[in-house]
Design a protein around this motif. Structure first.
Motif, PDB file in Angstrom:
ATOM      1  N   SER A 117      46.781  29.943  34.458  1.00  7.94           N
ATOM      2  CA  SER A 117      46.107  30.127  35.748  1.00  7.94           C
ATOM      3  C   SER A 117      45.939  28.777  36.427  1.00  7.94           C
ATOM      4  CB  SER A 117      44.723  30.742  35.541  1.00  7.94           C
ATOM      5  OG  SER A 117      44.827  31.987  34.912  1.00  7.94           O
ATOM      6  N   GLU A 118      45.934  28.787  37.742  1.00 11.72           N
ATOM      7  CA  GLU A 118      45.737  27.540  38.477  1.00 11.72           C
ATOM      8  C   GLU A 118      44.715  27.725  39.575  1.00 11.72           C
ATOM      9  OE1 GLU A 118      49.304  25.398  39.609  1.00 11.72           O
ATOM     10  OE2 GLU A 118      50.360  26.276  37.900  1.00 11.72           O
ATOM     11  N   VAL A 119      43.972  26.648  39.830  1.00 10.83           N
ATOM     12  CA  VAL A 119      42.986  26.693  40.906  1.00 10.83           C
ATOM     13  C   VAL A 119      43.738  26.555  42.232  1.00 10.83           C
ATOM     14  CG1 VAL A 119      41.019  25.504  41.946  1.00 10.83           C
ATOM     15  CG2 VAL A 119      41.152  25.791  39.460  1.00 10.83           C
ATOM     16  N   ASP A 120      43.626  27.582  43.071  1.00  9.18           N
ATOM     17  CA  ASP A 120      44.312  27.566  44.372  1.00  9.18           C
ATOM     18  C   ASP A 120      43.504  26.812  45.410  1.00  9.18           C
ATOM     19  OD1 ASP A 120      46.660  28.773  43.873  1.00  9.18           O
ATOM     20  OD2 ASP A 120      46.247  30.631  44.968  1.00  9.18           O
ATOM     21  N   SER A 121      42.202  27.086  45.462  1.00  9.79           N
ATOM     22  CA  SER A 121      41.381  26.405  46.472  1.00  9.79           C
ATOM     23  C   SER A 121      39.937  26.329  46.020  1.00  9.79           C
ATOM     24  CB  SER A 121      41.471  27.135  47.815  1.00  9.79           C
ATOM     25  OG  SER A 121      40.816  28.376  47.721  1.00  9.79           O
ATOM     26  N   VAL A 122      39.258  25.338  46.534  1.00  5.79           N
ATOM     27  CA  VAL A 122      37.834  25.147  46.250  1.00  5.79           C
ATOM     28  C   VAL A 122      37.135  24.887  47.576  1.00  5.79           C
ATOM     29  CG1 VAL A 122      36.129  23.682  45.113  1.00  5.79           C
ATOM     30  CG2 VAL A 122      38.295  24.169  43.970  1.00  5.79           C
ATOM     31  N   GLU A 123      36.148  25.717  47.889  1.00  8.65           N
ATOM     32  CA  GLU A 123      35.388  25.474  49.124  1.00  8.65           C
ATOM     33  C   GLU A 123      33.932  25.237  48.767  1.00  8.65           C
ATOM     34  OE1 GLU A 123      35.974  28.825  51.810  1.00  8.65           O
ATOM     35  OE2 GLU A 123      38.069  28.787  51.131  1.00  8.65           O
ATOM     36  N   ARG A 124      33.356  24.304  49.462  1.00  6.84           N
ATOM     37  CA  ARG A 124      31.933  24.015  49.296  1.00  6.84           C
ATOM     38  C   ARG A 124      31.151  25.221  49.812  1.00  6.84           C
ATOM     39  NH1 ARG A 124      29.818  19.227  46.870  1.00  6.84           N
ATOM     40  NH2 ARG A 124      28.010  20.450  46.270  1.00  6.84           N
ATOM     41  N   ASP A 125      30.138  25.664  49.042  1.00  7.09           N
ATOM     42  CA  ASP A 125      29.342  26.812  49.467  1.00  7.09           C
ATOM     43  C   ASP A 125      27.894  26.511  49.093  1.00  7.09           C
ATOM     44  OD1 ASP A 125      28.391  29.235  50.204  1.00  7.09           O
ATOM     45  OD2 ASP A 125      29.203  30.327  48.481  1.00  7.09           O
ATOM     46  N   GLY A 126      27.140  25.986  50.045  1.00  6.64           N
ATOM     47  CA  GLY A 126      25.779  25.531  49.746  1.00  6.64           C
ATOM     48  C   GLY A 126      25.845  24.420  48.727  1.00  6.64           C
ATOM     49  N   GLY A 127      25.057  24.565  47.644  1.00  9.95           N
ATOM     50  CA  GLY A 127      25.115  23.560  46.586  1.00  9.95           C
ATOM     51  C   GLY A 127      26.280  23.797  45.652  1.00  9.95           C
ATOM     52  N   GLY A 128      26.918  24.971  45.777  1.00 12.23           N
ATOM     53  CA  GLY A 128      27.962  25.314  44.823  1.00 12.23           C
ATOM     54  C   GLY A 128      29.339  25.365  45.458  1.00 12.23           C
ATOM     55  N   PHE A 129      30.223  26.137  44.826  1.00 13.15           N
ATOM     56  CA  PHE A 129      31.619  26.172  45.258  1.00 13.15           C
ATOM     57  C   PHE A 129      32.148  27.603  45.197  1.00 13.15           C
ATOM     58  CE2 PHE A 129      30.590  22.308  42.999  1.00 13.15           C
ATOM     59  CZ  PHE A 129      30.979  21.310  43.874  1.00 13.15           C
ATOM     60  N   HIS A 130      32.968  27.917  46.199  1.00  9.29           N
ATOM     61  CA  HIS A 130      33.702  29.177  46.152  1.00  9.29           C
ATOM     62  C   HIS A 130      35.141  28.834  45.754  1.00  9.29           C
ATOM     63  CE1 HIS A 130      34.444  33.357  46.957  1.00  9.29           C
ATOM     64  NE2 HIS A 130      35.513  33.026  47.651  1.00  9.29           N
ATOM     65  N   VAL A 131      35.603  29.432  44.676  1.00  7.66           N
ATOM     66  CA  VAL A 131      36.866  29.012  44.078  1.00  7.66           C
ATOM     67  C   VAL A 131      37.837  30.187  43.994  1.00  7.66           C
ATOM     68  CG1 VAL A 131      37.940  27.976  42.032  1.00  7.66           C
ATOM     69  CG2 VAL A 131      35.589  27.367  42.645  1.00  7.66           C
ATOM     70  N   ARG A 132      39.101  29.922  44.354  1.00 11.53           N
ATOM     71  CA  ARG A 132      40.143  30.940  44.143  1.00 11.53           C
ATOM     72  C   ARG A 132      41.040  30.461  43.000  1.00 11.53           C
ATOM     73  NH1 ARG A 132      39.742  30.979  49.584  1.00 11.53           N
ATOM     74  NH2 ARG A 132      39.183  32.976  50.530  1.00 11.53           N
ATOM     75  N   VAL A 133      41.166  31.318  41.998  1.00  8.08           N
ATOM     76  CA  VAL A 133      42.030  30.992  40.858  1.00  8.08           C
ATOM     77  C   VAL A 133      43.193  31.967  40.833  1.00  8.08           C
ATOM     78  CG1 VAL A 133      42.180  30.825  38.339  1.00  8.08           C
ATOM     79  CG2 VAL A 133      40.094  30.094  39.519  1.00  8.08           C
ATOM     80  N   ARG A 134      44.387  31.416  40.735  1.00  5.87           N
ATOM     81  CA  ARG A 134      45.581  32.262  40.654  1.00  5.87           C
ATOM     82  C   ARG A 134      45.964  32.465  39.194  1.00  5.87           C
ATOM     83  NH1 ARG A 134      49.472  33.823  44.014  1.00  5.87           N
ATOM     84  NH2 ARG A 134      48.416  32.646  45.648  1.00  5.87           N
ATOM     85  N   LYS A 135      45.841  33.720  38.758  1.00 10.69           N
ATOM     86  CA  LYS A 135      46.324  34.033  37.408  1.00 10.69           C
ATOM     87  C   LYS A 135      47.794  34.391  37.554  1.00 10.69           C
ATOM     88  CE  LYS A 135      43.368  36.144  34.577  1.00 10.69           C
ATOM     89  NZ  LYS A 135      42.356  37.110  34.004  1.00 10.69           N
ATOM     90  N   LYS A 136      48.638  33.507  37.019  1.00 13.08           N
ATOM     91  CA  LYS A 136      50.072  33.714  37.200  1.00 13.08           C
ATOM     92  C   LYS A 136      50.548  34.900  36.351  1.00 13.08           C
ATOM     93  CE  LYS A 136      50.626  29.352  36.131  1.00 13.08           C
ATOM     94  NZ  LYS A 136      51.272  28.072  35.768  1.00 13.08           N
ATOM     95  N   ALA A 137      51.544  35.573  36.865  1.00 13.80           N
ATOM     96  CA  ALA A 137      52.093  36.722  36.141  1.00 13.80           C
ATOM     97  C   ALA A 137      52.752  36.242  34.856  1.00 13.80           C
ATOM     98  CB  ALA A 137      53.110  37.453  37.012  1.00 13.80           C
ATOM     99  N   ARG A 138      52.313  36.797  33.728  1.00 13.38           N
ATOM    100  CA  ARG A 138      52.976  36.497  32.447  1.00 13.38           C
ATOM    101  C   ARG A 138      54.126  37.456  32.199  1.00 13.38           C
ATOM    102  NH1 ARG A 138      49.874  33.785  28.212  1.00 13.38           N
ATOM    103  NH2 ARG A 138      47.770  33.319  28.916  1.00 13.38           N
ATOM    104  N   TYR A 139      54.144  38.548  32.947  1.00 18.26           N
ATOM    105  CA  TYR A 139      55.084  39.652  32.732  1.00 18.26           C
ATOM    106  C   TYR A 139      54.874  40.277  31.347  1.00 18.26           C
ATOM    107  CZ  TYR A 139      56.984  37.430  36.835  1.00 18.26           C
ATOM    108  OH  TYR A 139      57.102  36.870  38.077  1.00 18.26           O
TER     109      TYR A 139
END
Lengths: 401, 452
Positions: free
Chosen positions: B80-102
């Motif tokens: 899996s890889e971190v696609d994006s990280v956005e600041r959200d108040g004191g924390g972070f909103h994160v999108r993680v891409r779980k790559k297809a293992r097939y």
């Protein structure tokens, strides 16, 4: 003569040295003479005086710059040799043959004690081409061909320059030549430590070369190429930096673009290809990272096959012709690196040891003769190989529709 | 309604990421442990023994990997890889891409029948084995992988690259659990976290940047990390050290010859501003001593030479280990070699022995290069995504070298391990624990904060 070390040690930033020995470890002459550049640096740092009279081995250095290329700390060990030679030049304590070469450059513009007005001798047989090119240089041309001292005067190297002119003509280039106005580039002068003469040459040559206004300059020798590229400040008619080329770069480009085509073949009558190995000159390879173009030319030659020596590219073994060594034998005459090098070439089974430098051509050809390898191995400049396939421009009728 | 517990994101599951995850999870907070590779374990999983105690690396790492996998508070997100990280108040909103293992991770039993059947078996260079061994297109990087789930490498699978793999799918036919799923797609998971620990590790410098040593020209010249795989009992030669050679097709394979003369070259690229690596890589002196020891153990009669510029044995038990290794008939010679070339059957290492003050030529059947530790290739992108500063050496910049060693210029983002600078395992674990402690501080604060 004793040198106060402190000032030079600081100027050359020798305090950056960590005494790792990578310079001496890779120095091609350290294995055969007493020259130990790491040790010299150390003495420059810890002793207040250095007795230069005991350092005859300073003249062993070929200025191949392997030490400079490999030093992890960006100390420039070979520059210390050059600086110490400078002290010897200043003090008049130089080998007689070096003095003769320098004096000849000062008086006649070449190191070979030849007359300035004889500089056109190389163009024997192609006088018309020369005249045309001299005219072009006067009137302004796109490409200036800097022939160089050794190709101008040395009968063994002159054919290389003539071959180059033929290739330029065939590719229909707008090429100019300075003729007797051409003067030694000074590359070896600087490396022999004659800074004053070098600066004078840079100034005078710079003026002449800039006055032509050419967009680019090409030289036979990697030595001229090196100093023009790294130590001059050349500009074209518009004041833009001149493009500095070694002939192998220009030719590789012409071949790739289809501007230079070959009619003949190097193959034997039975079709067997000519095996060619290539020796990287220090001033072209190690010092200017031009490794691929000479090989591209050889590989483009019909009927040729390139075989590599074990030590090639960055690990090419110096022929001992640089840094003034053409005019001083050094302290170990017996074990020449060129002997070792031609043996390595012979071991590949090659028919031809190809070079791209006038000094390499002379030192290696001599070594082949002394080693008795001349029956099996021929030393040729790449340009001479090109010349062999350039002229026969009669296309094989079978190839034509 | 109970508020969700503040959670931490850890990027990279080598020993630093695993240790930090365990500490935070043990303190009762949820952790998302994201790893790009199909298995956690990182560089430490590649190592044979560890200095100075000579513990088997996987023997001490594997239990921690299993703990991380089984911990109720750790959500392991491998491949899996971190696609994006956005600041959200004191924390972070994160999108993680779980790559297809097939491969369906829940049904795969890790039996390996698929890899045995794969048409590309033994034809794909194994990254984990640093290219000295081959694998199939469907694979686990190493036998102790966590999770023990097979993955299809989309770069080398015949079906995924060419759209066809013979008449039937060999792997699908072989799989007893029916876990293979070529329809699987990447999945993006959205997370909200209060703290992030960056533990993305390091790369090693390309040995071709030092052409004088003939790497890539001579099969007998290898890097230290390749030697780890060669020496590892779970590696391709089962831990026996042979002289590599080229086969007829030009591939590097193991001969049946044991090396008689082994030369180690330290500081290959390190301490070398000329190469762009002005710093000391900090681990090479000790792993080279370890390698010399391993050669002595595996090839008792070998002549062993270590060329060095300096020996830096600064950690607990390190100088003692260096002493021990020298007594095992290892010749330490001062001088940085300048060149390697071939002479007959042997390689020759050209150096100045600066203690002798003269050039020497040392024969070798095996030359091991201690290549410099360098920042991961994608550090610029990670720095950009997270807004992190980098120090002039290219690694992530800590807030203060001495007093805030795991903080960064971004609040609640911390660094651990070799992504901050080269370091050995003890220092990495110490820094991971420090980063966990700093992250916990942020998580506790978030938990205690009065809801709006």
């Amino acid at each position: 003569m004793a040198l106060k070390t402190a000032k030079m040690a600081e100027q050359l930033e020798l305090f950056g040295c960590i005494q790792c020995g990578k310079c001496t470890g890779g120095c091609p002459v350290a294995r055969k003479t007493t020259l130990n550049i790491r040790d010299l640096i150390y003495h420059m740092l810890v002793d207040s005086d250095m007795d230069l009279d005991v350092h005859e081995d300073l003249w062993d250095c070929t200025a191949c710059f392997t030490c400079v290329e490999r030093c992890p700390k960006d100390v420039q060990p070979a520059e210390l040799v050059i600086a110490l030679r400078g002290e010897l030049v200043e003090g008049g304590r130089i080998p007689e043959t070096i003095g003769t070469a320098l004096m000849s450059i000062f008086r006649q513009g070449n190191p070979s004690s030849m007359a300035r007005q004889d500089r056109d001798l190389w163009a024997e047989g192609i006088e018309d081409s020369l005249e045309q090119a001299k005219q072009a240089a006067q009137e302004g041309c796109d490409l200036l061909y800097f022939v160089g001292c050794i190709p101008s005067y040395d009968t063994r190297v002159q054919p290389v320059a003539r071959a180059l002119m033929r290739a330029f003509e065939k590719a229909d280039l707008d090429v100019g030549v300075l003729g007797t106005d051409e003067t030694c580039c000074g590359n070896e002068v600087r490396r022999m430590g004659e800074v004053g003469l070098f600066e004078m040459l840079v100034e005078e040559n710079g003026e002449i070369l800039r006055s032509v206004g050419a967009r680019r300059i090409v030289s036979t020798s990697p030595h001229c190429f090196n100093t023009f590229r790294n130590e001059y400040d050349l500009a074209d008619a518009d004041g833009d930096p001149m493009e500095i080329l070694h002939y192998t770069q220009l030719l590789a480009r012409l071949i790739e673009e289809g501007e230079l085509t070959f009619g003949g073949s190097l193959a034997a009558e039975d079709g067997e290809k000519k095996l060619i190995t290539y020796h990287d000159p220090c001033f072209l390879g190690k010092q200017n990272q031009i490794f691929d173009e000479p090989r591209a030319i050889i590989e483009a030659l019909p009927g040729a096959e390139l075989v590599e020596m074990d030590r090639n590219r960055e690990r090419s073994l110096c022929c001992e012709g640089g840094g003034g060594r053409m005019w001083v034998e050094g302290t170990n005459l017996e074990e020449r690196l060129a002997f070792q090098r031609v043996q390595e070439a012979a071991d590949t089974g090659a028919d031809v040891l190809a070079v791209a430098c006038p000094f390499c051509l002379l030192t290696l050809e001599d070594a082949v003769k002394v080693q008795g390898l001349d029956e099996q191995l021929q030393v040729m400049d790449i340009m001479e190989l090109v010349d062999l396939v350039l002229e026969e421009d009669v296309s094989n009728p079978a190839d034509e529709e | 309604m109970e508020r969700q517990k503040p959670a931490a994101l850890i990027i990279g599951a080598g020993i630093a990421g695993i240790q930090a995850a365990l500490d935070i999870a043990d303190a009762g907070f949820p952790v998302y442990l994201v790893e790009r590779e199909p298995s956690i374990g990182g560089r430490m999983a590649q190592l044979d023994k560890t200095f100075p105690t000579l513990d088997c690396s996987s023997c001490i790492l594997t239990p921690k990997m299993v703990d991380a996998d089984q911990h109720p508070n750790i959500n392991l997100m491998t491949y899996s890889e971190v696609d994006s990280v956005e600041r959200d108040g004191g924390g972070f909103h994160v999108r993680v891409r779980k790559k297809a293992r097939y491969v369906d991770a829940d049904t795969c039993k890790g039996c390996g029948d698929c890899a045995e059947a794969c048409r590309m078996k033994d034809r794909i260079s194994s990254d984990f084995d640093e290219g000295i061994a081959n694998r199939s297109a469907i694979y686990v990087p190493f036998p102790q992988a966590v999770p023990l789930v097979y993955t299809i490498d989309p770069q080398s699978c015949l079906y995924l690259t060419r759209g066809v793999c013979g008449r039937t799918f060999k792997c699908k036919d072989a799989c007893p659990a029916d876990a293979i799923d070529f329809e699987q797609e990447d999945e993006v998971v959205e997370l909200d976290v209060q703290a992030i620990i960056v533990a993305t590790g390091f790369d090693l410098i390309d040995p071709h940047t030092k052409p004088e040593y003939g790497y890539g020209v001579y099969p007998e010249v290898m890097t230290a990390i390749e030697f780890e795989r060669l020496s590892d009992a779970s590696g391709p030669s089962k831990g026996e050290v042979f002289v590599p050679e080229k086969d007829r097709r030009g591939n590097v394979v193991m001969s049946d010859r044991k090396p008689e003369d082994v030369v180690f070259i330290k500081c290959v690229g390190s301490r070398d501003p000329h190469t762009g690596v002005p710093y000391c890589s900090r681990v090479c002196c000790m792993y080279t001593a370890k390698h010399a020891h391993l050669i002595r153990e595996k090839v008792p009669d070998a002549n062993i030479t270590v060329f060095y510029m300096d020996v830096r044995a600064f950690g607990k038990g390190y100088e003692e280990f260096y002493d021990r290794v020298r007594h095992e008939r290892v010749n330490y010679r001062r001088g940085e070699p300048s060149e390697v070339y071939r002479q007959g059957d042997k390689l020759v290492v050209l150096a100045e022995d600066t203690t002798l003050g003269e050039p020497v030529e040392v024969e070798a059947d095996l030359v091991v290069l201690a290549t410099a530790v360098v920042p991961r290739m994608d550090v610029p992108q990670v720095a950009e995504a997270l807004g992190l500063d980098r120090s002039p050496d290219g690694f992530f910049q800590e807030a203060d070298l001495k007093l805030r060693p795991v903080d960064t210029n971004v609040d609640n983002i911390f660094v651990a391990g070799c992504c901050q600078s080269p370091k050995d395992i003890p220092d990495t674990v110490a820094q991971a624990k420090a980063a966990a402690s700093s992250a916990l501080r942020a998580l506790v604060r978030a938990r205690e904060a009065v809801p709006a």
